[in-house]
Scaffold this motif. Structure first.
Motif, PDB file in Angstrom:
ATOM      1  N   SER A  40      -0.942  -7.246   6.866  1.00 27.71           N
ATOM      2  CA  SER A  40      -1.596  -5.960   6.070  1.00 27.71           C
ATOM      3  C   SER A  40      -1.854  -6.661   4.713  1.00 27.71           C
ATOM      4  O   SER A  40      -0.766  -6.329   3.860  1.00 27.71           O
ATOM      5  N   ARG A  57      -0.376  -3.620  -2.059  1.00 26.91           N
ATOM      6  CA  ARG A  57       0.792  -2.862  -2.144  1.00 26.91           C
ATOM      7  C   ARG A  57       1.635  -3.931  -0.953  1.00 26.91           C
ATOM      8  O   ARG A  57       3.007  -3.642  -0.933  1.00 26.91           O
ATOM      9  N   ASN A  58       1.195  -4.584   0.134  1.00 27.12           N
ATOM     10  CA  ASN A  58       1.812  -5.049   1.334  1.00 27.12           C
ATOM     11  C   ASN A  58       2.094  -6.734   1.136  1.00 27.12           C
ATOM     12  O   ASN A  58       2.649  -7.523   1.735  1.00 27.12           O
ATOM     13  N   GLU A  99      -3.195  -5.669   2.005  1.00 25.28           N
ATOM     14  CA  GLU A  99      -3.418  -4.778   0.806  1.00 25.28           C
ATOM     15  C   GLU A  99      -2.575  -5.179  -0.156  1.00 25.28           C
ATOM     16  O   GLU A  99      -1.406  -5.788  -0.113  1.00 25.28           O
ATOM     17  N   SER A 142       1.870  -2.938  10.277  1.00 26.16           N
ATOM     18  CA  SER A 142       0.524  -4.253  10.173  1.00 26.16           C
ATOM     19  C   SER A 142      -0.262  -4.427  11.240  1.00 26.16           C
ATOM     20  O   SER A 142      -0.901  -5.358  11.411  1.00 26.16           O
ATOM     21  N   GLN A 184       5.378  -6.597   9.312  1.00 27.64           N
ATOM     22  CA  GLN A 184       5.828  -5.245   8.585  1.00 27.64           C
ATOM     23  C   GLN A 184       5.393  -4.055   9.368  1.00 27.64           C
ATOM     24  O   GLN A 184       4.533  -4.255  10.075  1.00 27.64           O
ATOM     25  N   THR A 185       6.048  -2.949   9.042  1.00 28.46           N
ATOM     26  CA  THR A 185       5.755  -1.672   9.801  1.00 28.46           C
ATOM     27  C   THR A 185       4.439  -1.481   9.174  1.00 28.46           C
ATOM     28  O   THR A 185       3.813  -1.795   8.091  1.00 28.46           O
ATOM     29  N   GLU A 243       5.438  -8.403   1.317  1.00 23.78           N
ATOM     30  CA  GLU A 243       5.848  -8.529   2.702  1.00 23.78           C
ATOM     31  C   GLU A 243       4.949  -9.580   3.485  1.00 23.78           C
ATOM     32  O   GLU A 243       5.413 -10.222   4.447  1.00 23.78           O
ATOM     33  N   SER A 244       3.790  -9.413   3.367  1.00 22.84           N
ATOM     34  CA  SER A 244       2.752 -10.543   4.116  1.00 22.84           C
ATOM     35  C   SER A 244       3.240 -12.020   3.741  1.00 22.84           C
ATOM     36  O   SER A 244       3.264 -12.797   4.669  1.00 22.84           O
TER      37      SER A 244
END
Length: 460
Positions: free
Chosen positions: A292, A296-297, A294, A101, A98-99, A300-301
Motif C-alpha cells: 500500500s 502514510r504506509n 500511500e 495492503s 501490512q494490514t 511498512e511498504s
C-alpha cells in the motif's frame, strides 16, 4: 529434483484516496528484471538540511501495478505453481504485507463480483478442470483449512465448529516423525470429488474464520497443492501474538539467507513449523508482497520489500513426490505366492483338493474361449501350475469338442434337405482340438510318472 530460489512478486494496491504522484515508479533494466523504486517525499519539518535517504529500489520477478486484475494475478503467479502440483511437486503461495495492503483480496478474493475471485478459488477451479481432461489417471483431492490464532492451531472445517467457539475446539498440534517430517494432529481432511464440493469447503472455512472475528494464517490443500497466506492483524489484544509470529518468521528467513548457517529456528512458532517445507525445503514456493504505497504506509511498504529481498535468496529443492501403492504390491506378491504354491504342489505331488470357485471356473472358460478364437498359431493357454485348473480345461475342451460334433451332425442332417446350400465341415478345428488334448494327455502322463518316481524314492 528442481532447485530454485523462492519466486517473489509485488502487487500494488490502489489507494483509498487519489493517487499521490511521485511516490513510486516501476522500471525494467537492461536484463529485463523489473524494479520498484519507492520515493520518500521531503518533509519540510526537517528543515533545509535533509540527510534522509530519498528513494529505495527493489527487484522482483514481476511487479503488478494498481490496474492488475485477479485473472492476471492468477495466470502469472498461481497457475505455474498449480501446474507443478499437478506434475507431482509440493506447491506453496503465500502473501506478506501490512494490514490493509490486499493480502486477503489477493489470496481469497472479494465477495461482490465473480471476477474478484482470488488465488484459492481460481486454483481449485483450474485443478479440477485439468483433472477432468486427464481420464487416464485416478485422482483423489482433499481439502483442509487451518487457522493459527495466538500460537494455537484450529481446524476451520471441524464439524463441531458451528456449535462451538474457537476455544472449545480441539487444538491442532504439530508432531514430528523421526525423518523430521511435520504432521498436523486434529486437522481433518475432507475429500472433494468436484469443484463445487471444494468451493463449498472453502466457503465454510471462510465463514468460520469470520465468525471467529479474526483474519489469520490459513492453509488450503487442493490435492497435493498447498496455498497458504499470512496472519493479519485483528485487534490490540492479538497484535502481540501476530507480531511475535512475524518476528519468528523473519528470524527463519534471515537464517536461511545466511550462508553456512547450521541451525534454522523453525520450531520457535507454529507458523514457521507449518511453513518448514515451504521455506528452504521440498516445495515450489512463491511469495506475493502486497504493498500500500500511500504516504502514510511507505515505511511498512519498504519493510515488506526488504523482507521479500531476503526471501528471494532462499533456495528450495523440490522433489517429485512418488510412492508405490502398497495395495498393488500386496496384490502382486499374493499372486506370486500362489503361483509358487501351485508349482511346489506339482513337484511334490501334494495337489490341492478343494473345489474351484465359480469365479475361477468362469475365468478359466473365458480364457479357453479367447484361446480358441485367437488366430495366432503361437498363442498359448496359460492357466498356471494348478492341476485342478489344468484338468478343468481338459474337461471343458472335451465338452466343446463333443458339442461341436453334435452340432455338426445336426447341421449335416438339416442341410441334406437342400444340397445347394450344403457346405463342407471344417476338419481343421477338430484337428486343432485333438492335438491340444493329445498334448495335454502327454503332459499328464509325464507328471504322473514324475510323481510315481518321487513316491518311490520316498518309500526307498
Amino acid at each position: 529434483m528442481v532447485k530454485q530460489t523462492i519466486q517473489i512478486f509485488a502487487r500494488v494496491k490502489p489507494p483509498v484516496r487519489k493517487h499521490q504522484q511521485g511516490i513510486y515508479s516501476i522500471d525494467e533494466d537492461e536484463k529485463l528484471i523489473p524494479s520498484l523504486e519507492i520515493i520518500l517525499p521531503r518533509d519540510l519539518a526537517d528543515g533545509f538540511v535533509n540527510n534522509k535517504r530519498e528513494s529505495y529500489k527493489f527487484k522482483f520477478q514481476r511487479i503488478f501495478d494498481q490496474d492488475a486484475n485477479q485473472e492476471t494475478i492468477f495466470e502469472n503467479i498461481a497457475k505455474p505453481v498449480a501446474g507443478s502440483v499437478l506434475a507431482g511437486y509440493n506447491g506453496t503461495i503465500f502473501a506478506y504485507g501490512q494490514t490493509g495492503s490486499g493480502k486477503t483480496f489477493t489470496i481469497t478474493g472479494g465477495a461482490e463480483r465473480y471476477s474478484d475471485r482470488g488465488i484459492i478459488p481460481r486454483t481449485l477451479s483450474y485443478i479440477f478442470e485439468q483433472l477432468q481432461k486427464d481420464s487416464s489417471r485416478m485422482y483423489t483431492t482433499h481439502i483442509s483449512y487451518l487457522e493459527i490464532y495466538n500460537e494455537c492451531g484450529y481446524d476451520l472445517l471441524d464439524p463441531r465448529h458451528e456449535a462451538s467457539s474457537l476455544d472449545d475446539l480441539p487444538k491442532v498440534t504439530i508432531l514430528e516423525d523421526p525423518d523430521q517430517n511435520i504432521h498436523l494432529k486434529n486437522l481433518t481432511l475432507h475429500q472433494a470429488t468436484t469443484e463445487e464440493e471444494a468451493l463449498n469447503l472453502l466457503f465454510l472455512g471462510d465463514t468460520n474464520r469470520m465468525i471467529a472475528e479474526v483474519i489469520n494464517f490459513s492453509l488450503k490443500e487442493p490435492g497435493s497443492a498447498t496455498v497458504r497466506h499470512r496472519v493479519a492483524k485483528t485487534g490490540v489484544g492479538e497484535a502481540k501474538y501476530i507480531n511475535l509470529s512475524l518476528h519468528y518468521l523473519e528470524q527463519v528467513i534471515i537464517a536461511l539467507s545466511e550462508k553456512h548457517r547450521s541451525h534454522i529456528p523453525y520450531r520457535n512458532s507454529m507458523m514457521t513449523s507449518v511453513l518448514r517445507d515451504s521455506l528452504g525445503g521440498n516445495c515450489m514456493t512463491t511469495m506475493i508482497a502486497t504493498l500500500s504505497l500511500e504516504k502514510r504506509n511507505l515505511d511498512e511498504s519498504i519493510s515488506t520489500c526488504r523482507f521479500a529481498q531476503r526471501v528471494a535468496l532462499i533456495k528450495n529443492e523440490a522433489i517429485l513426490n512418488e510412492e508405490i501403492d502398497p495395495r498393488l504390491v500386496i496384490k502382486r506378491l499374493q499372486k506370486e505366492i500362489q503361483e509358487l504354491k501351485d508349482e511346489l504342489a506339482m513337484v511334490t505331488g501334494e495337489q490341492r483338493t478343494e473345489a474351484l470357485t465359480e469365479a475361477e471356473l468362469f475365468q478359466l472358460e473365458k480364457l479357453i474361449t479367447s484361446f480358441l478364437e485367437d488366430q495366432d498359431p503361437e498363442s498359448r493357454l496359460e492357466v498356471g501350475a494348478d492341476m485342478r485348473k489344468v484338468q478343468h480345461c481338459f474337461h471343458h475342451l472335451k465338452k466343446l469338442l463333443n458339442d461341436k460334433k453334435i452340432l455338426g451332425n445336426n447341421t449335416v442332417s438339416s442341410e441334406s434337405k437342400d444340397q445347394d446350400c450344403q457346405e463342407p465341415l471344417k476338419e481343421e478345428e477338430y484337428r486343432k482340438l485333438r492335438d491340444i488334448l493329445k498334448q495335454r494327455d502327454n503332459e499328464i502322463s509325464i507328471l504322473s510318472e514324475v510323481r510315481t518316481n518321487q513316491r518311490g524314492r520316498h518309500v526307498a
